[in-house]
Design a protein around this motif. Structure first.
Motif, PDB file in Angstrom:
ATOM      1  N   ILE A  11       1.097 -39.055   2.206  1.00 30.62           N
ATOM      2  CA  ILE A  11       0.217 -38.275   3.079  1.00 30.62           C
ATOM      3  C   ILE A  11      -0.951 -39.113   3.572  1.00 30.62           C
ATOM      4  O   ILE A  11      -1.295 -39.077   4.757  1.00 30.62           O
ATOM      5  CB  ILE A  11      -0.253 -36.997   2.360  1.00 30.62           C
ATOM      6  N   ALA A  12      -1.546 -39.893   2.686  1.00 30.01           N
ATOM      7  CA  ALA A  12      -2.667 -40.745   3.093  1.00 30.01           C
ATOM      8  C   ALA A  12      -2.235 -41.743   4.159  1.00 30.01           C
ATOM      9  O   ALA A  12      -2.955 -41.981   5.141  1.00 30.01           O
ATOM     10  CB  ALA A  12      -3.241 -41.474   1.880  1.00 30.01           C
ATOM     11  N   ARG A  13      -1.056 -42.319   3.992  1.00 30.14           N
ATOM     12  CA  ARG A  13      -0.548 -43.273   4.983  1.00 30.14           C
ATOM     13  C   ARG A  13      -0.261 -42.592   6.311  1.00 30.14           C
ATOM     14  O   ARG A  13      -0.530 -43.149   7.378  1.00 30.14           O
ATOM     15  CB  ARG A  13       0.723 -43.958   4.466  1.00 30.14           C
ATOM     16  N   LEU A  14       0.283 -41.383   6.277  1.00 28.32           N
ATOM     17  CA  LEU A  14       0.559 -40.655   7.511  1.00 28.32           C
ATOM     18  C   LEU A  14      -0.730 -40.319   8.250  1.00 28.32           C
ATOM     19  O   LEU A  14      -0.806 -40.486   9.469  1.00 28.32           O
ATOM     20  CB  LEU A  14       1.360 -39.382   7.221  1.00 28.32           C
ATOM     21  N   VAL A  15      -1.746 -39.874   7.527  1.00 32.43           N
ATOM     22  CA  VAL A  15      -3.028 -39.563   8.161  1.00 32.43           C
ATOM     23  C   VAL A  15      -3.624 -40.829   8.766  1.00 32.43           C
ATOM     24  O   VAL A  15      -4.095 -40.825   9.904  1.00 32.43           O
ATOM     25  CB  VAL A  15      -4.002 -38.917   7.145  1.00 32.43           C
ATOM     26  N   ARG A  16      -3.581 -41.926   8.017  1.00 35.03           N
ATOM     27  CA  ARG A  16      -4.136 -43.190   8.509  1.00 35.03           C
ATOM     28  C   ARG A  16      -3.367 -43.715   9.722  1.00 35.03           C
ATOM     29  O   ARG A  16      -3.963 -44.112  10.721  1.00 35.03           O
ATOM     30  CB  ARG A  16      -4.113 -44.243   7.397  1.00 35.03           C
ATOM     31  N   ASP A  17      -2.057 -43.690   9.650  1.00 34.80           N
ATOM     32  CA  ASP A  17      -1.234 -44.288  10.707  1.00 34.80           C
ATOM     33  C   ASP A  17      -1.026 -43.377  11.914  1.00 34.80           C
ATOM     34  O   ASP A  17      -0.917 -43.861  13.047  1.00 34.80           O
ATOM     35  CB  ASP A  17       0.140 -44.684  10.163  1.00 34.80           C
ATOM     36  N   GLN A  18      -0.924 -42.072  11.680  1.00 34.95           N
ATOM     37  CA  GLN A  18      -0.559 -41.139  12.746  1.00 34.95           C
ATOM     38  C   GLN A  18      -1.692 -40.216  13.170  1.00 34.95           C
ATOM     39  O   GLN A  18      -1.593 -39.568  14.214  1.00 34.95           O
ATOM     40  CB  GLN A  18       0.635 -40.284  12.306  1.00 34.95           C
ATOM     41  N   GLY A  19      -2.731 -40.103  12.341  1.00 30.47           N
ATOM     42  CA  GLY A  19      -3.807 -39.162  12.631  1.00 30.47           C
ATOM     43  C   GLY A  19      -3.457 -37.782  12.125  1.00 30.47           C
ATOM     44  O   GLY A  19      -2.438 -37.572  11.479  1.00 30.47           O
ATOM     45  N   GLY A  20      -4.306 -36.823  12.407  1.00 36.25           N
ATOM     46  CA  GLY A  20      -4.073 -35.459  11.940  1.00 36.25           C
ATOM     47  C   GLY A  20      -4.733 -35.245  10.590  1.00 36.25           C
ATOM     48  O   GLY A  20      -5.505 -36.064  10.110  1.00 36.25           O
ATOM     49  N   THR A  21      -4.401 -34.127   9.968  1.00 41.89           N
ATOM     50  CA  THR A  21      -5.013 -33.767   8.695  1.00 41.89           C
ATOM     51  C   THR A  21      -4.003 -33.878   7.559  1.00 41.89           C
ATOM     52  O   THR A  21      -2.788 -33.797   7.778  1.00 41.89           O
ATOM     53  CB  THR A  21      -5.556 -32.325   8.728  1.00 41.89           C
ATOM     54  N   SER A  22      -4.527 -34.013   6.359  1.00 45.60           N
ATOM     55  CA  SER A  22      -3.644 -34.088   5.199  1.00 45.60           C
ATOM     56  C   SER A  22      -2.889 -32.781   5.009  1.00 45.60           C
ATOM     57  O   SER A  22      -1.717 -32.786   4.607  1.00 45.60           O
ATOM     58  CB  SER A  22      -4.429 -34.448   3.939  1.00 45.60           C
ATOM     59  N   GLN A  23      -3.510 -31.660   5.327  1.00 42.65           N
ATOM     60  CA  GLN A  23      -2.843 -30.368   5.186  1.00 42.65           C
ATOM     61  C   GLN A  23      -1.634 -30.264   6.127  1.00 42.65           C
ATOM     62  O   GLN A  23      -0.561 -29.807   5.736  1.00 42.65           O
ATOM     63  CB  GLN A  23      -3.827 -29.244   5.461  1.00 42.65           C
ATOM     64  N   THR A  24      -1.792 -30.712   7.361  1.00 42.32           N
ATOM     65  CA  THR A  24      -0.693 -30.690   8.323  1.00 42.32           C
ATOM     66  C   THR A  24       0.452 -31.562   7.845  1.00 42.32           C
ATOM     67  O   THR A  24       1.621 -31.158   7.876  1.00 42.32           O
ATOM     68  CB  THR A  24      -1.180 -31.168   9.701  1.00 42.32           C
ATOM     69  N   TRP A  25       0.141 -32.755   7.377  1.00 39.63           N
ATOM     70  CA  TRP A  25       1.183 -33.668   6.919  1.00 39.63           C
ATOM     71  C   TRP A  25       1.821 -33.187   5.617  1.00 39.63           C
ATOM     72  O   TRP A  25       3.013 -33.385   5.402  1.00 39.63           O
ATOM     73  CB  TRP A  25       0.638 -35.084   6.773  1.00 39.63           C
ATOM     74  N   ARG A  26       1.050 -32.548   4.746  1.00 39.68           N
ATOM     75  CA  ARG A  26       1.616 -32.014   3.497  1.00 39.68           C
ATOM     76  C   ARG A  26       2.676 -30.961   3.815  1.00 39.68           C
ATOM     77  O   ARG A  26       3.744 -30.931   3.211  1.00 39.68           O
ATOM     78  CB  ARG A  26       0.505 -31.414   2.637  1.00 39.68           C
TER      79      ARG A  26
END
Length: 76
Positions: A11-26
């Motif tokens: 999740i941290a990598r997705l937020v860093r690389d793609q943007g958005g929030t951790s909740q959305t990616w979770r």
């Protein structure tokens, strides 16, 4: 590494690389499914991503890299 640690890393990598929030990616990532390493010796975890096609593609691309670094995890 535990499944919870792996989830946080992804999740941290997705937020860093793609943007958005951790909740959305979770929500898009879903649960980490841990399998028995005796029957899945090369990689004992998997996910069933949801979300949009773009989220799904971003997750799958990242998972290819993460599986090389963290192929075996423990439940928890």
């Amino acid at each position: 590494m535990t499944a919870a640690d792996l989830e946080q890393l992804i999740i941290a990598r997705l937020v860093r690389d793609q943007g958005g929030t951790s909740q959305t990616w979770r929500r898009a990532l879903g649960r980490i499914i841990v399998r028995d390493p005796r029957t899945h010796a090369h990689c004992n975890w998997d996910v069933r991503p949801a979300g949009t096609d773009a989220q799904h593609a971003a997750i799958e691309t990242l998972l290819d890299e993460v599986r090389l670094q963290h192929s075996i995890v423990v439940a928890g």
